[in-house]
Design a protein around this motif. Structure first.
Motif, PDB file in Angstrom:
ATOM      1  N   GLU A   1      10.314  -3.325  16.825  1.00  0.00           N
ATOM      2  CA  GLU A   1      11.331  -4.029  16.050  1.00  0.00           C
ATOM      3  C   GLU A   1      12.188  -3.128  15.165  1.00  0.00           C
ATOM      4  N   LEU A   2      11.605  -2.104  14.577  1.00  0.00           N
ATOM      5  CA  LEU A   2      12.334  -1.265  13.616  1.00  0.00           C
ATOM      6  C   LEU A   2      13.557  -0.555  14.184  1.00  0.00           C
ATOM      7  N   PRO A   3      13.508  -0.040  15.409  1.00  0.00           N
ATOM      8  CA  PRO A   3      14.724   0.628  15.919  1.00  0.00           C
ATOM      9  C   PRO A   3      15.950  -0.284  15.908  1.00  0.00           C
ATOM     10  N   HIS A   4      15.762  -1.574  16.199  1.00  0.00           N
ATOM     11  CA  HIS A   4      16.874  -2.524  16.201  1.00  0.00           C
ATOM     12  C   HIS A   4      17.390  -2.765  14.782  1.00  0.00           C
ATOM     13  N   LEU A   5      16.475  -2.863  13.829  1.00  0.00           N
ATOM     14  CA  LEU A   5      16.870  -3.048  12.437  1.00  0.00           C
ATOM     15  C   LEU A   5      17.664  -1.848  11.943  1.00  0.00           C
ATOM     16  N   ILE A   6      17.168  -0.653  12.218  1.00  0.00           N
ATOM     17  CA  ILE A   6      17.833   0.574  11.769  1.00  0.00           C
ATOM     18  C   ILE A   6      19.246   0.654  12.357  1.00  0.00           C
ATOM     19  N   ALA A   7      19.376   0.400  13.649  1.00  0.00           N
ATOM     20  CA  ALA A   7      20.691   0.458  14.301  1.00  0.00           C
ATOM     21  C   ALA A   7      21.652  -0.563  13.694  1.00  0.00           C
ATOM     22  N   ALA A   8      21.158  -1.773  13.427  1.00  0.00           N
ATOM     23  CA  ALA A   8      22.008  -2.818  12.855  1.00  0.00           C
ATOM     24  C   ALA A   8      22.472  -2.445  11.454  1.00  0.00           C
ATOM     25  N   ILE A   9      21.575  -1.929  10.648  1.00  0.00           N
ATOM     26  CA  ILE A   9      21.935  -1.539   9.283  1.00  0.00           C
ATOM     27  C   ILE A   9      22.939  -0.391   9.314  1.00  0.00           C
ATOM     28  N   ASP A  10      22.665   0.614  10.140  1.00  0.00           N
ATOM     29  CA  ASP A  10      23.591   1.746  10.264  1.00  0.00           C
ATOM     30  C   ASP A  10      24.994   1.262  10.622  1.00  0.00           C
ATOM     31  N   GLN A  11      25.077   0.360  11.599  1.00  0.00           N
ATOM     32  CA  GLN A  11      26.367  -0.105  12.095  1.00  0.00           C
ATOM     33  C   GLN A  11      27.042  -1.085  11.137  1.00  0.00           C
ATOM     34  N   ARG A  12      26.316  -2.102  10.707  1.00  0.00           N
ATOM     35  CA  ARG A  12      26.934  -3.161   9.906  1.00  0.00           C
ATOM     36  C   ARG A  12      27.228  -2.759   8.468  1.00  0.00           C
ATOM     37  N   LEU A  13      26.364  -1.946   7.892  1.00  0.00           N
ATOM     38  CA  LEU A  13      26.583  -1.553   6.504  1.00  0.00           C
ATOM     39  C   LEU A  13      27.219  -0.177   6.380  1.00  0.00           C
ATOM     40  N   GLY A  14      27.270   0.550   7.502  1.00  0.00           N
ATOM     41  CA  GLY A  14      27.857   1.886   7.455  1.00  0.00           C
ATOM     42  C   GLY A  14      27.052   2.850   6.596  1.00  0.00           C
ATOM     43  N   ARG A  15      25.748   2.625   6.517  1.00  0.00           N
ATOM     44  CA  ARG A  15      24.867   3.468   5.707  1.00  0.00           C
ATOM     45  C   ARG A  15      23.792   4.042   6.615  1.00  0.00           C
ATOM     46  N   THR A  16      23.302   5.212   6.271  1.00  0.00           N
ATOM     47  CA  THR A  16      22.290   5.883   7.077  1.00  0.00           C
ATOM     48  C   THR A  16      20.902   5.637   6.485  1.00  0.00           C
ATOM     49  N   VAL A  17      20.073   4.916   7.227  1.00  0.00           N
ATOM     50  CA  VAL A  17      18.700   4.641   6.798  1.00  0.00           C
ATOM     51  C   VAL A  17      17.878   5.915   6.981  1.00  0.00           C
ATOM     52  N   LEU A  18      17.212   6.359   5.918  1.00  0.00           N
ATOM     53  CA  LEU A  18      16.349   7.534   5.996  1.00  0.00           C
ATOM     54  C   LEU A  18      14.871   7.177   6.008  1.00  0.00           C
ATOM     55  N   ARG A  19      14.516   6.115   5.273  1.00  0.00           N
ATOM     56  CA  ARG A  19      13.114   5.696   5.165  1.00  0.00           C
ATOM     57  C   ARG A  19      13.022   4.181   5.116  1.00  0.00           C
ATOM     58  N   ILE A  20      11.847   3.700   5.545  1.00  0.00           N
ATOM     59  CA  ILE A  20      11.557   2.275   5.471  1.00  0.00           C
ATOM     60  C   ILE A  20      10.148   2.132   4.914  1.00  0.00           C
ATOM     61  N   GLY A  21       9.971   1.202   3.989  1.00  0.00           N
ATOM     62  CA  GLY A  21       8.652   0.910   3.435  1.00  0.00           C
ATOM     63  C   GLY A  21       8.241  -0.499   3.806  1.00  0.00           C
ATOM     64  N   VAL A  22       7.022  -0.652   4.314  1.00  0.00           N
ATOM     65  CA  VAL A  22       6.518  -1.956   4.742  1.00  0.00           C
ATOM     66  C   VAL A  22       5.107  -2.178   4.202  1.00  0.00           C
ATOM     67  N   TYR A  23       4.708  -3.445   4.170  1.00  0.00           N
ATOM     68  CA  TYR A  23       3.339  -3.801   3.830  1.00  0.00           C
ATOM     69  C   TYR A  23       2.481  -3.540   5.061  1.00  0.00           C
ATOM     70  N   ARG A  24       1.518  -2.690   4.919  1.00  0.00           N
ATOM     71  CA  ARG A  24       0.738  -2.172   6.043  1.00  0.00           C
ATOM     72  C   ARG A  24       0.049  -3.235   6.896  1.00  0.00           C
ATOM     73  N   ASP A  25      -0.588  -4.186   6.279  1.00  0.00           N
ATOM     74  CA  ASP A  25      -1.397  -5.146   7.019  1.00  0.00           C
ATOM     75  C   ASP A  25      -0.588  -6.273   7.657  1.00  0.00           C
ATOM     76  N   ALA A  26       0.721  -6.304   7.437  1.00  0.00           N
ATOM     77  CA  ALA A  26       1.564  -7.350   8.008  1.00  0.00           C
ATOM     78  C   ALA A  26       2.125  -6.969   9.380  1.00  0.00           C
ATOM     79  N   TRP A  27       1.842  -5.750   9.835  1.00  0.00           N
ATOM     80  CA  TRP A  27       2.435  -5.249  11.076  1.00  0.00           C
ATOM     81  C   TRP A  27       1.402  -4.726  12.052  1.00  0.00           C
ATOM     82  N   GLN A  28       1.790  -4.725  13.310  1.00  0.00           N
ATOM     83  CA  GLN A  28       1.004  -4.098  14.377  1.00  0.00           C
ATOM     84  C   GLN A  28       1.794  -2.872  14.837  1.00  0.00           C
ATOM     85  N   ARG A  29       1.124  -1.887  15.401  1.00  0.00           N
ATOM     86  CA  ARG A  29       1.766  -0.676  15.946  1.00  0.00           C
ATOM     87  C   ARG A  29       2.817  -0.099  15.004  1.00  0.00           C
ATOM     88  N   ILE A  30       2.369   0.465  13.915  1.00  0.00           N
ATOM     89  CA  ILE A  30       3.292   1.060  12.955  1.00  0.00           C
ATOM     90  C   ILE A  30       3.391   2.554  13.243  1.00  0.00           C
TER      91      ILE A  30
END
Length: 162
Positions: free
Chosen positions: A16-45
Motif C-alpha cells: 500500500e505505501l508505494p501508492h500513497l507515496i506516489a500520490a502525495i508526491d504528485q498531488r501535493l508536489g512534496r517529496t516524502v522522505l519518511r513515514i511513521g506508522v503504528y507497528r501492530d496495525a500493519w502486515q509486511r512492513i
C-alpha cells in the motif's frame, strides 16, 4: 489532530505505501522522505519503500496513535493522516474523508471518528513484538509501512488533500 485521511485497500504496508507515496508526491508536489506508522496495525512492513528516484524510510512505533500515519517531507514539516480501516463501509469512509478535507482545527482523532461513525479503536491484526524502541530517533535503524482507499468508486484510493 490530522491533516487529511487515507483509506487503504489492505493492511499490507509493503503493497500500500508505494501508492500513497506516489500520490502525495504528485498531488501535493512534496517529496516524502519518511513515514511513521503504528507497528501492530500493519502486515509486511518494509524498512524502505522504493519511490521515484529514492528510498523512503518507514519507521514503526508502538507508542503512537494506531489510527494515524505520519509523513515527513524534505521541507521537514510533517503531516498526519487519519488511517481509515480497509474494511470500513464506503459511506462511512467517504464521510471521514470529507471531514478531514474540511477544516478540522480543534478536532481530535476521536472526534472525527465519532462524526464519521468509525469505530474509535481500530482492530489490531498483527502480533505485538516486544523489546523495540518506538521513537523517531530510531527511524534510521527501524522499518515500517502504510496503506490507501477509493472514496470515489473509481479504484483511486489516494489520500484526501491536506
Amino acid at each position: 489532530m490530522v491533516d487529511g485521511a487515507w483509506w487503504p485497500y489492505s493492511r499490507d504496508a509493503a503493497a500500500e505505501l508505494p501508492h500513497l507515496i506516489a500520490a502525495i508526491d504528485q498531488r501535493l508536489g512534496r517529496t516524502v522522505l519518511r513515514i511513521g506508522v503504528y507497528r501492530d496495525a500493519w502486515q509486511r512492513i518494509a524498512r524502505r519503500i522504493p519511490a521515484r528516484g529514492r528510498q523512503v524510510r518507514v519507521g514503526w512505533f508502538r507508542h503512537s496513535d494506531p489510527r494515524v500515519i505520519t509523513l515527513v517531507f524534505a521541507t521537514g514539516e510533517p503531516i498526519a493522516l487519519l488511517l481509515i480501516p480497509p474494511d470500513t463501509a464506503a459511506g462511512t469512509a467517504e464521510a471521514a474523508l470529507k471531514l478531514t478535507a474540511q477544516d478540522t482545527t480543534g478536532l481530535a482523532t476521536d472526534d472525527i471518528l465519532i462524526l464519521a461513525s468509525l469505530p474509535p479503536d481500530p482492530p489490531i491484526h498483527a502480533i505485538s513484538r516486544a523489546g523495540t524502541t518506538d521513537s523517531p530517533a530510531c527511524w534510521e535503524n527501524e522499518g515500517g509501512s502504510v496503506i490507501a482507499h477509493d472514496a470515489t468508486g473509481t479504484g483511486d484510493r489516494t489520500p484526501a488533500p491536506a
